[in-house]
Design an enzyme around this catalytic site. Structure first.
Site, mmCIF file in Angstrom:
data_model
loop_
_atom_site.group_PDB
_atom_site.id
_atom_site.type_symbol
_atom_site.label_atom_id
_atom_site.label_comp_id
_atom_site.label_asym_id
_atom_site.label_seq_id
_atom_site.Cartn_x
_atom_site.Cartn_y
_atom_site.Cartn_z
ATOM 1 C CB SER A 1 -8.359 47.886 -10.456
ATOM 2 O OG SER A 1 -9.016 49.054 -10.855
ATOM 3 C CB THR B 1 -15.527 46.058 -8.620
ATOM 4 O OG1 THR B 1 -14.962 47.067 -7.773
ATOM 5 C CG2 THR B 1 -16.757 45.484 -7.967
ATOM 6 C CG HIS C 1 -9.196 53.149 -11.535
ATOM 7 N ND1 HIS C 1 -9.352 53.978 -10.456
ATOM 8 C CD2 HIS C 1 -9.831 51.998 -11.223
ATOM 9 C CE1 HIS C 1 -10.087 53.349 -9.537
ATOM 10 N NE2 HIS C 1 -10.387 52.159 -9.983
ATOM 11 C CD GLN D 1 -4.632 50.228 -3.331
ATOM 12 O OE1 GLN D 1 -3.709 51.003 -3.535
ATOM 13 N NE2 GLN D 1 -5.897 50.573 -3.530
ATOM 14 C CB CYS E 1 -17.540 61.689 10.639
ATOM 15 S SG CYS E 1 -15.743 61.862 10.662
#
Lengths: 461, 461
Positions: B194, B70, B196, B177, B321
């Site tokens: 990134s 990020t 991780h 990704q 949801c």
């Protein structure tokens, strides 16, 4: 191989290592996910936050984990300034704050805000009353370190916090150097710290913001850590940071007494003439237990670091020659003390008396050798026939040469006579007055010159 | 206990763990210090930078380590925008970028800049020509992910980079990704990733900026990592990140073939009717090897996540949801596909065929059970006497109820007749058209209503 620079970074505490290892298998998942791996990660994160909050002395929901102490300081200042932007864009800070605070102040000024640096005395401490005088109607935030990172002097945080609170201004305390030794005195509004300073892992800072303090995080939004620290949570490191803070605190009472005695041994030896022409700087009493800083006339810091490294002692220096910008430490400068031949010793937990004794055995030879190579004057220099005044040309010569040249000839003028040193090295502006103070000679002042500056010194004895 | 959410965070790779442990004792000191502990730390950091740069396909001095992916994205966008601020303050990005990119774009707009979102097709891919059309004279930067994080679709990076280069606009590729699977195609100007996500530790992002790309780091200055990533370097984590990237890459060719076959097994089973009324989304060929996403009519994502977690499968969902804001995934929305009952399966390295088979055994019962509890229509619903048009009131009902109510009554109107669904749930706006597409019924459109909206559907068969 004694490492005496824990104020830069402390070796990993055994508890930190253990907690890191234990949480690598449980702490890698996204704590915002609802599946079992996420729930486990969230439990670890919550427990670490509670432990850290207890050590800091705040509520868990007042504390977030950042990626470093620097990030914690930057976010604290940016967030508090923005949260109070209706009040104004003025920042008050001490002249001896960590560079992360100074850089945030510089960024504020570049963006049209303003800041006031509160001066320090010769021990490195601020006067709380001076904070009161610096506060203005448009002051959004004040910053004060809990203790200085270069000289160890503790700042009057509680009294300064009272004065800021009376003025309605929040106080950010940079607790990076002291948090491992104990909680910060009450009264702070925001607090920043850094785990690798207390033996935690790199990659973890703490940012605490008291409820009720106006705070608006800056930069692109991110939902993690209450929106105050973007990026995926580094849970194993956070767990290790919290566990080691708790462990270090449990050991702090005993270890601070032990290390204070070792530092007193160094201070005593230097004060007792172990090395001639040395100034020990920083408050002798109100200070961090493990840290002592001193400066040696007529020698450059870089040579001292190099020779001590050869002797297997790792220390740091605020001398100009050891800085990438060739400017002396802003802390020593603000204190008005000698910057040449500067050495900071900061003992990690577990340092032994034998290691300190060995350092004290090695140091005199290292300093003497360096001085000899530079042709520094001995304390009892011979005096040729006096002349009323002298000019020494040290243009193009770097610290400590201008001071060495001054010291060599001061005996050649009569008492009352003057020596004028021409120098263009930035450190001379600090070190010539500091030498006068140490030698009890009169520093008359600085005059403009065709190149560099002319520093005038009057012989008093 | 199969963890099928490696696109969120991958378990630590054994090589990462090993490298982390090995460097805890050597990597804790400040790499800018000249003593032996500092020199050792600097050596580790340099070696990690070289290894990471080789994997990325750039020069070591083009790459810095940030504290997260990020942060790498935020810094890349802020730095590139600022470096080209004379050109303008317009940003081009795809509609399916990671939230870190969207948030940086929102911050730009809040600060007076502007951005253009390039749409995607129903598979989630952008058309490179659309990037060309979106570029303006004041475009400072374009952003495109290498592959989508929610549906796995690979983006046409090389062609988009050519078009941006022709327009003189640098392209930031978010490779979070895909970097573990192979280097990003040539042509990028900036790259973010990134650790991780590929099995490295948390706390490490990569930011690469090609030489010649104008770049001005934002925020307070800091000398570390070329001024592009403030804060003390987290060397053990950086070493672990670089070592695991190398290890993961060495395994990528074989592992990608194996996982692609497992994903094809899931896609084949779902396409073959294992679960009725399912839409598999994302490009079936140009995709990440380990990721498949599908949506199930007449069921909510939260129930699916919960029931799969009870069955010991950890997956994620883009359904409204499951989001804290009760809005469906922006990726599924931009693709125009069904958002209800959404499941993303992303297989970590080492997933076995038996685990996938077990998932396929469990899934039909989980979906059927959830549908039964919601009273969803079976595929062969009985049809009472037809009425020319019907209105269904689903106000106040959350996804998937509006679609369930629609499906229940569509058989009650004649072919050519309409059903109007009154709904105020945000997901209905996406899922009613998506249902029509899946069911080959006509979505007539949305009309204003006293409360919520009225969605009109015409029965075609």
């Amino acid at each position: 191989m004694p490492y005496f620079d824990s104020a830069s970074s402390a070796p990993l505490h055994p508890v930190a290592r253990q907690a890191l290892l234990a949480s690598l298998d449980e702490g890698w998942a996204d704590p915002s996910r609802l599946y079992r791996e996420g729930r486990r990660a969230a439990l670890l994160l919550d427990a670490a936050r509670e432990a850290a909050a207890e050590a800091v002395g705040c509520r868990p929901d007042e504390l977030v984990f950042t990626s470093s102490g620097t990030r914690a300081v930057h976010s604290a200042i940016e967030g508090a300034l923005s949260g109070r932007r209706r009040v104004g864009r003025h920042l008050v800070l001490s002249a001896v704050e960590h560079s992360s605070v100074l850089h945030a102040a510089a960024a504020l000024e570049a963006a049209g805000g303003s800041s006031t640096e509160v001066p320090v005395d010769r021990s490195g401490a601020v006067d709380p009353a001076a904070y009161g005088e610096a506060l203005r109607a448009d002051t959004a935030l004040a910053c004060l370190q809990s203790a200085n990172h270069e000289v160890g002097t503790e700042q009057p945080v509680a009294r300064t916090a009272e004065i800021c609170a009376a003025g309605g201004v929040p106080l950010l305390v940079d607790a990076a150097q002291s948090l491992g030794w104990g909680p910060v005195p009450d009264g702070w509004s925001l607090l920043a710290a850094s785990a690798h300073k207390w033996g935690g892992p790199a990659g973890v800072g703490l940012l605490a913001v008291r409820k009720g303090v106006r705070f608006a995080p800056q930069g692109p939004a991110d939902e993690r850590e209450s929106g105050r620290a973007p990026g995926f949570e580094n849970i194993p490191a956070v767990v290790a940071a919290a566990a080691s803070l708790r462990a270090v605190r449990a050991e702090a009472a005993a270890e601070s007494v032990r290390l204070r005695a070792l530092v007193d041994r160094i201070r005593g030896a230097l004060g007792g003439g172990l090395v001639p022409d040395v100034e020990v700087v920083g408050d002798p009493v109100r200070r961090l237990p493990h840290l002592v800083t001193f400066s040696c006339l007529y020698v450059d810091g870089e040579t001292l670091l190099h020779e001590l490294d050869r002797a297997e002692f790792s220390v740091s220096s605020g001398s100009s020659c050891t800085s990438s910008t060739l400017t002396p430490s802003h802390v020593l400068k603000a204190m008005g003390v000698l910057t040449e031949g500067n050495i900071r010793v900061s003992l990690p937990a577990g340092t032994t008396g034998a290691e300190v004794d060995r350092f004290l055995e090695v140091l005199p030879g290292v300093v003497a050798g360096a001085r000899e190579r530079l042709g520094a004057p001995s304390s009892a220099a011979s005096s040729p026939a006096p002349r009323a005044s002298l000019v020494v040309d040290a243009l193009g010569r770097r610290c400590p040469i201008p001071v060495i040249e001054l010291a060599k000839v001061i005996g050649e003028v009569p008492v009352g006579g003057t020596v004028t040193v021409l120098a263009d090295d930035e450190a001379a502006r600090l070190d010539i007055p500091a030498w006068c103070e140490m030698r009890e000679q009169e520093y008359v002042g600085e005059e403009p010159a065709d190149r560099g500056s002319a520093y005038v010194v009057r012989r008093l004895l």
